[in-house]
Scaffold this motif. Structure first.
Motif, PDB file in Angstrom:
ATOM      1  N   GLU A  26     -34.540 -60.482  13.990  1.00 21.03           N
ATOM      2  CA  GLU A  26     -34.995 -60.063  12.666  1.00 21.03           C
ATOM      3  C   GLU A  26     -35.791 -58.763  12.748  1.00 21.03           C
ATOM      4  O   GLU A  26     -35.651 -57.884  11.894  1.00 21.03           O
ATOM      5  N   TRP A  27     -36.611 -58.613  13.782  1.00 23.84           N
ATOM      6  CA  TRP A  27     -37.354 -57.367  13.963  1.00 23.84           C
ATOM      7  C   TRP A  27     -36.393 -56.200  14.215  1.00 23.84           C
ATOM      8  O   TRP A  27     -36.576 -55.099  13.686  1.00 23.84           O
ATOM      9  N   SER A  66     -46.405 -71.499   9.003  1.00 26.97           N
ATOM     10  CA  SER A  66     -46.019 -70.085   8.937  1.00 26.97           C
ATOM     11  C   SER A  66     -44.681 -69.884   9.626  1.00 26.97           C
ATOM     12  O   SER A  66     -44.290 -70.637  10.519  1.00 26.97           O
ATOM     13  N   HIS A  67     -44.018 -68.869   9.170  1.00 27.76           N
ATOM     14  CA  HIS A  67     -42.707 -68.553   9.717  1.00 27.76           C
ATOM     15  C   HIS A  67     -42.857 -67.400  10.702  1.00 27.76           C
ATOM     16  O   HIS A  67     -43.387 -66.359  10.366  1.00 27.76           O
ATOM     17  N   THR A  68     -42.412 -67.587  11.921  1.00 28.34           N
ATOM     18  CA  THR A  68     -42.456 -66.492  12.893  1.00 28.34           C
ATOM     19  C   THR A  68     -41.102 -65.791  12.876  1.00 28.34           C
ATOM     20  O   THR A  68     -40.057 -66.420  12.700  1.00 28.34           O
ATOM     21  N   HIS A  69     -41.138 -64.506  13.053  1.00 26.13           N
ATOM     22  CA  HIS A  69     -39.915 -63.711  13.016  1.00 26.13           C
ATOM     23  C   HIS A  69     -39.336 -63.596  14.418  1.00 26.13           C
ATOM     24  O   HIS A  69     -40.057 -63.391  15.398  1.00 26.13           O
ATOM     25  N   THR A  70     -38.033 -63.686  14.485  1.00 24.98           N
ATOM     26  CA  THR A  70     -37.343 -63.586  15.767  1.00 24.98           C
ATOM     27  C   THR A  70     -37.146 -62.120  16.135  1.00 24.98           C
ATOM     28  O   THR A  70     -37.213 -61.228  15.275  1.00 24.98           O
TER      29      THR A  70
END
Length: 85
Positions: A9-10, A2-6
């Protein structure tokens, strides 16, 4: 995987959503409880014209004061004590 958002990006998505919401609702906020007089540019133009007139008069008076000061300084520099009698 899975890709976690930085956090960047949030923050970008939050900024984008606020911008889209504001641009979509600007017409509502402009036109809600608006009268025809609210869109009349004449009072603003009158204020600008008055300010331009005041500044023009102030510039003319400053030029006059500068000319009087220059004349007084010229008189002080050119008159000798023998000629003042």
């Amino acid at each position: 995987m899975s890709h976690t958002h930085t956090p960047a990006e949030w923050a970008a998505m939050g900024s984008l959503s606020i911008g889209l919401y504001a641009s979509a609702s600007v017409f509502y906020f402009l036109l809600v409880d608006a009268d025809r007089e609210d869109f009349d540019p004449r009072p603003l133009l009158r204020l600008v014209a008055d300010r331009v007139l005041v500044e023009a008069v102030n510039a003319r008076l400053a030029l006059r004061d500068a000319a009087l000061t220059a004349a007084a300084l010229l008189a002080l520099l050119t008159i000798t004590p023998e000629n003042a009698r």
